[in-house]
Scaffold this motif. Structure first.
Motif, PDB file in Angstrom:
ATOM      1  N   UNK A  14       0.794  -1.224   0.000  1.00 45.52           N
ATOM      2  CA  UNK A  14       0.000   0.000   0.000  1.00 45.52           C
ATOM      3  C   UNK A  14       0.831   1.281   0.000  1.00 45.52           C
ATOM      4  N   UNK A  15       1.872   1.434   0.835  1.00 44.50           N
ATOM      5  CA  UNK A  15       2.646   2.701   0.801  1.00 44.50           C
ATOM      6  C   UNK A  15       3.269   2.976  -0.564  1.00 44.50           C
ATOM      7  N   UNK A  16       3.893   1.948  -1.165  1.00 47.03           N
ATOM      8  CA  UNK A  16       4.495   2.150  -2.484  1.00 47.03           C
ATOM      9  C   UNK A  16       3.433   2.461  -3.531  1.00 47.03           C
ATOM     10  N   UNK A  17       2.299   1.767  -3.469  1.00 47.13           N
ATOM     11  CA  UNK A  17       1.219   2.008  -4.423  1.00 47.13           C
ATOM     12  C   UNK A  17       0.671   3.419  -4.278  1.00 47.13           C
ATOM     13  N   UNK A  18       0.547   3.882  -3.027  1.00 39.61           N
ATOM     14  CA  UNK A  18       0.034   5.234  -2.802  1.00 39.61           C
ATOM     15  C   UNK A  18       0.991   6.286  -3.355  1.00 39.61           C
ATOM     16  N   UNK A  19       2.289   6.098  -3.122  1.00 39.39           N
ATOM     17  CA  UNK A  19       3.283   7.051  -3.635  1.00 39.39           C
ATOM     18  C   UNK A  19       3.280   7.056  -5.159  1.00 39.39           C
ATOM     19  N   UNK A  20       3.228   5.883  -5.760  1.00 35.50           N
ATOM     20  CA  UNK A  20       3.202   5.786  -7.216  1.00 35.50           C
ATOM     21  C   UNK A  20       1.946   6.454  -7.783  1.00 35.50           C
ATOM     22  N   UNK A  21       0.810   6.239  -7.144  1.00 39.44           N
ATOM     23  CA  UNK A  21      -0.441   6.812  -7.628  1.00 39.44           C
ATOM     24  C   UNK A  21      -0.419   8.334  -7.560  1.00 39.44           C
ATOM     25  N   UNK A  22       0.047   8.874  -6.435  1.00 43.93           N
ATOM     26  CA  UNK A  22       0.015  10.331  -6.226  1.00 43.93           C
ATOM     27  C   UNK A  22       1.022  11.039  -7.120  1.00 43.93           C
TER      28      UNK A  22
END
Length: 304
Positions: A14-22
């Motif tokens: 989740x943290x990596x996915x959130x950073x990539x998304x933003x």
């Protein structure tokens, strides 16, 4: 053995996915959206579909600059393919030989320019190649080639090639290290069996080592393609946003900069700039797709 639950996997990603998304996915989507709008004289934006792309590709006021930047970018990429990657392969092959003294020091020295700032690289090479106070003319005189010296960065026919070779000098360490890692990963038993059968060092490299590192060479090729079509900083640092002389060093990155932000008398247009960025994304995506579907599948047979 403890099993990892799906919730644990999700919490880990989740943290990596959130950073990539933003920071990657959402800006990309918004850029694609912005390219579909036009801005009127009041600053208001209106949906226009593919009008920006039609203007960019067909209107002489825009298409001349875009296609010039595209041609220069293709040349920029081909010079890297013809110089950077073969030199990287040669250096990696030499460093992977047995008994090379100081191989670690050589790798460090060759990779060191990659770590330097592009601004510093551009400034230093401007000083070296300057016809007024540069040392290039003097160094050519040492080997009797002083008559060959020209203001390479100031002539339309040589400026882009010169910048490309400067970029090759700076980044040749990256393909060198990737290919070197692939070469040293080849099982020694395969090479020793070929040597026992009487194969020469050249035969071993050409018939055994090279086919086994073809997947890595393909990876180096696509990384070079993506990096070159995203290039901007070296041209901007040396020649500025106008990419002189007479736009002879203009590539898609500098063309996008002038279109989006404006420069001197050119007024910036975020919507038209987004259209340029979208076309750049399309070019890169097309190149990557061709590589994976037409090249990577064939190279899989050499994976060991």
């Amino acid at each position: 053995m403890n099993r990892v639950s799906p919730w644990q996997v999700a919490a880990f990603l989740l943290p990596a996915l959130a950073i990539y998304t933003v920071f990657s996915a959402l800006p990309l989507i918004d850029t694609l959206r912005l390219g579909l709008y036009v801005t009127d004289d009041s600053g208001a934006r209106h949906f226009a579909g593919l009008a920006n792309f039609h203007t960019l590709l067909t209107d002489p006021r825009w298409s001349a600059g875009f296609w010039n930047a595209m041609r220069n970018n293709v040349e920029f990429f081909l010079i890297h393919m013809a110089a950077q990657n073969p030199i990287g392969l040669l250096l990696a092959a030499l460093l992977s030989l047995r008994g090379v003294k100081g191989a670690g020091a050589y790798r460090t020295v060759l990779f060191l320019p990659t770590l330097l700032s592009v601004v510093i690289i551009g400034f230093v090479w401007q000083l070296i190649l300057s016809p007024l106070w540069g040392v290039a003319e003097t160094m050519l005189g040492w080997v009797g080639l002083q008559g060959w010296f020209r203001p390479w960065l100031g002539e339309e026919g040589s400026a882009l090639v010169t910048l490309s070779l400067v970029s090759v000098w700076q980044f040749v360490g990256i393909p060198m290290m990737l290919i070197y890692a692939a070469l040293i990963a080849i099982p020694e038993e395969i090479v020793e069996a070929a040597v026992v059968d009487g194969a020469s060092p050249w035969r071993v490299f050409w018939s055994i080592r090279l086919p086994l590192i073809l997947p890595t060479l393909g990876l180096v090729t696509i990384l070079t393609f993506v990096a070159n079509f995203n290039a901007f900083d070296l041209v901007y640092a040396v020649k500025g946003a106008v990419a002189g002389p007479n736009y002879s060093t203009d590539i898609l990155g500098t063309f996008f900069y002038r279109t989006f932000f404006g420069y001197q008398s050119q007024v910036g247009s975020p919507t038209m700039g987004a259209a340029v960025a979208t076309l750049m994304f399309g070019v890169i995506l097309s190149g990557v797709a061709v590589y994976f579907y037409a090249v990577q599948r064939r190279l899989q047979r050499y994976t060991f």
